[in-house]
Design an enzyme around this catalytic site. Structure first.
Site, mmCIF file in Angstrom:
data_model
loop_
_atom_site.group_PDB
_atom_site.id
_atom_site.type_symbol
_atom_site.label_atom_id
_atom_site.label_comp_id
_atom_site.label_asym_id
_atom_site.label_seq_id
_atom_site.Cartn_x
_atom_site.Cartn_y
_atom_site.Cartn_z
ATOM 1 N N ASN A 61 -134.495 -59.371 -31.270
ATOM 2 C CA ASN A 61 -134.974 -58.091 -31.771
ATOM 3 C C ASN A 61 -134.822 -56.999 -30.716
ATOM 4 O O ASN A 61 -133.888 -56.198 -30.780
ATOM 5 C CB ASN A 61 -136.423 -58.225 -32.229
ATOM 6 C CG ASN A 61 -136.950 -56.948 -32.846
ATOM 7 O OD1 ASN A 61 -136.245 -55.962 -32.963
ATOM 8 N ND2 ASN A 61 -138.206 -56.952 -33.221
ATOM 9 N N ASP A 62 -135.721 -57.003 -29.728
ATOM 10 C CA ASP A 62 -135.724 -55.916 -28.745
ATOM 11 C C ASP A 62 -134.376 -55.758 -28.034
ATOM 12 O O ASP A 62 -133.981 -54.644 -27.694
ATOM 13 C CB ASP A 62 -136.813 -56.167 -27.704
ATOM 14 C CG ASP A 62 -138.192 -56.047 -28.314
ATOM 15 O OD1 ASP A 62 -138.339 -55.295 -29.298
ATOM 16 O OD2 ASP A 62 -139.124 -56.704 -27.819
ATOM 17 N N VAL A 63 -133.673 -56.875 -27.838
ATOM 18 C CA VAL A 63 -132.421 -56.805 -27.080
ATOM 19 C C VAL A 63 -131.298 -56.139 -27.869
ATOM 20 O O VAL A 63 -130.211 -55.925 -27.350
ATOM 21 C CB VAL A 63 -131.957 -58.199 -26.612
ATOM 22 C CG1 VAL A 63 -132.980 -58.813 -25.687
ATOM 23 C CG2 VAL A 63 -131.686 -59.110 -27.785
ATOM 24 N N ALA A 88 -141.995 -56.332 -27.304
ATOM 25 C CA ALA A 88 -142.300 -55.095 -26.601
ATOM 26 C C ALA A 88 -143.198 -54.214 -27.463
ATOM 27 O O ALA A 88 -143.675 -53.181 -27.030
ATOM 28 C CB ALA A 88 -141.020 -54.355 -26.240
#
Lengths: 464, 102
Positions: free
Chosen positions: A393-395, A434
């Site tokens: 997700n965040d990456v 995050a």
């Protein structure tokens, strides 16, 4: 065995350990490297037996305890699923830390055996080395235990913070230095015990404010600590193999922490001080209105991929949780049969420890030359037809490139949005670790596949 | 003037840090997990200290207060040595190249 000869043998085992790490520069040489490591260990243990030269009944007990611990270790090594590797490594770190503490205690109680003086009159240098070894070992132990509990899910991965945390930690760190100082001047055993107790406490306090997604940094850091603890004990015992190994492991862990921090564009101190994602952005995101999201099923996804000529897979921690690596490989095999080019893109901090995703893909028989690092593959997204994001997700969040206000701004991300279409396997729209929303969910060319990663991949394979 | 042996050990230590630095940078990122498990295994060479501690009682006393800590440390380090090397071997065995005949 003479002291000089055993010193040379220890040096040889130290060199073999260097070769063990050197072997890891490529998968082809890595197995040989591991063998060097094993030989180095056998040499070190054998030389120790020969130099003590005490083959009394105590020796039998040493072998019994060695076999006992060894069989537990072997049992764990064969039974552990690859997805549990981060927990395993954290658990192993705690053992190194505790072993260092025990050796330091033993040397403190009975310094004559180690040639360090007499109880109450230990050589100053040895006492300092012992205190450092014990303190770092204790920090490694309690820190790793917390990391283990968080990774295992026994303890919540959410950061635990309280007021005055940093002040308290700073005070405890200062007290460790003060205690070491007084320990050296008084040689009091009470101070030695207090020093160990306080070190256990600080290890615990350092790790609790660090959140789940920062675990790659934590594990690498504890890896480094376990090395410094070993080096501290190595100085006490005047043992070259231990000093060399301690330095190797210490710098290895430090480099890995650095790589992980860079992968998140955060400073080491920022991670250690902890509490990431706990406060700043939660308020900002709440007033965002619900944006439309396109969601699809396995059939739609299969259709898109069938018509693609190249697909890039972006795995993340969610793949590990769902144990979807085998299902994923089967899907890829089917794609390849249809002459679709498939490659894998791995972000440095994907998963819960450095290299986590690579091991899982290797387990699923994915050849390692189809797996690429961020820098190697990031330009290919623009030419690819489909990006299949599974459990990451965040990456992939483009906000890291566009919004300076975002807490992940500046973090290197995979340019997934440049693909013609993006398939996002995810259980819900919830934000990642995050705690921030991913703009990618709302893009024109994104199709959300709300399901368990493993089940969805299997369904897609059926529909292909 | 004679040099304190401590300085020799310190030199070894500092040089090893540099060796470690360059060697670890050359490790391919896909092998970072095996790197951690193998460093784990080799740092358990601390077992040499544990063995010395465990045999500290001489032939007379096997279990004294200091040797008990030695025995405990042997068990912990042994778990790590066997577990660390074997799990690394298991992992490395999985890394395969693409079959050429395709």
């Amino acid at each position: 065995m003479s002291a000089n000869l055993s010193a040379i043998m220890y040096l040889i085992s130290g060199v073999l350990f260097i070769l063990a790490l050197r072997g890891l520069s490529s998968p082809e040489t890595s197995r040989q490297g591991n063998l060097f490591g094993i030989i180095g260990m056998v040499i070190a243990v054998t030389v120790t037996f020969l130099s003590v030269g005490n083959f009394s009944s105590g020796f039998i007990y040493v072998l019994i305890f060695l076999a006992f611990g060894g069989s537990i270790g072997a049992f764990i090594a064969y039974r552990i699923p690859m997805t549990a590797m981060p927990e395993l490594v954290a658990g192993f770190h705690s053992l190194v830390g505790l072993a260092a503490v025990f050796v330091a205690i033993s040397a403190f109680i009975n310094p004559e055996v180690f040639g360090l003086g007499t109880p109450g009159n230990i050589k100053l240098a040895s006492l300092i080395e012992m205190a450092i070894g014990a303190a770092v070992g204790a920090i490694t132990f309690s820190g790793s235990v917390i990391a283990f509990l968080k990774l295992q899910g026994i303890m919540s991965g959410a950061p635990i913070t309280f007021k005055g945390q940093h002040v308290l930690n700073a005070l405890i760190l200062i007290s460790i230095i003060v205690l070491t100082f007084y320990l050296c001047s008084t040689q009091s055993s009470n101070l030695f015990w207090i020093l160990i107790a306080v070190s256990f406490l600080i290890g615990f306090l350092i790790i609790i404010p660090i959140g789940g997604a920062d675990m790659p940094v934590v594990i690498s850091m504890l890896n480094s600590y376990s090395g410094w603890a070993a080096a501290g004990i190595g100085f006490t015992l005047e043992n070259t193999a231990l000093i060399v190994t301690g330095a190797l492991v210490g710098s290895s862990g430090a480099i890995l922490s650095y790589i992980m921090c860079k992968g998140m564009n955060r400073s080491f101190f920022n991670v250690i001080l902890g509490g990431f994602g706990a406060t700043e952005q939660s308020a900002a995101d709440k007033n965002k209105e619900q944006k439309p999201v396109k969601s699809g099923n396995a059939d739609d996804a299969a259709f898109l991929m069938k018509n693609a000529s190249s697909v890039i897979i972006v795995p993340g921690y969610g793949m590990a949780v769902a144990q979807a690596q085998h299902a994923l490989r089967e899907m890829v095999d089917t794609l390849k049969k249809n002459d679709i080019k498939v490659s894998y893109a791995i972000h440095p901090v994907a998963g819960r420890m450095p290299g986590h995703m690579n091991v899982l893909l290797a387990e699923a028989n994915v050849p390692y030359d189809e797996v690429f690092e961020l820098e190697e593959i990031n330009n290919d997204f623009a030419n690819a037809d489909v990006a299949f994001v599974i459990g990451a997700n965040d990456v992939t969040n483009p906000v890291a490139k566009t919004d300076p206000q975002s807490p992940i701004y500046g973090m290197p991300v995979l340019d997934v949005e440049k693909c013609k279409s993006v398939l996002f396997v995810k259980r819900s729209l919830s934000p990642g670790y995050a705690g921030i929303d991913n703009d990618l969910f709302y893009k024109e060319n994104t199709l959300m596949l709300f399901a368990d990663a493993k089940k969805m991949t299997e369904d897609i394979t059926k529909n292909l | 003037m004679e040099i304190d042996p401590f300085i020799f050990r310190l030199s070894i230590f500092i040089l090893s840090i540099f060796v470690g630095y360059y060697v670890v940078w050359s490790v391919t990122p896909s092998l970072h997990t095996p790197l951690m498990s193998v460093t784990n295994a080799i740092s358990s060479v601390i077992i040499v200290g544990a063995i010395i501690a465990a045999l500290s009682g001489g032939s007379g006393i096997i279990f004294s207060s200091s040797s008990i800590f030695g025995f405990l440390a042997i068990v912990l380090a042994a778990v790590n040595i066997f577990g660390g090397f074997l799990v690394t071997q298991r992992m490395l065995a999985m890394y395969k190249k693409k079959k050429k005949d395709k």
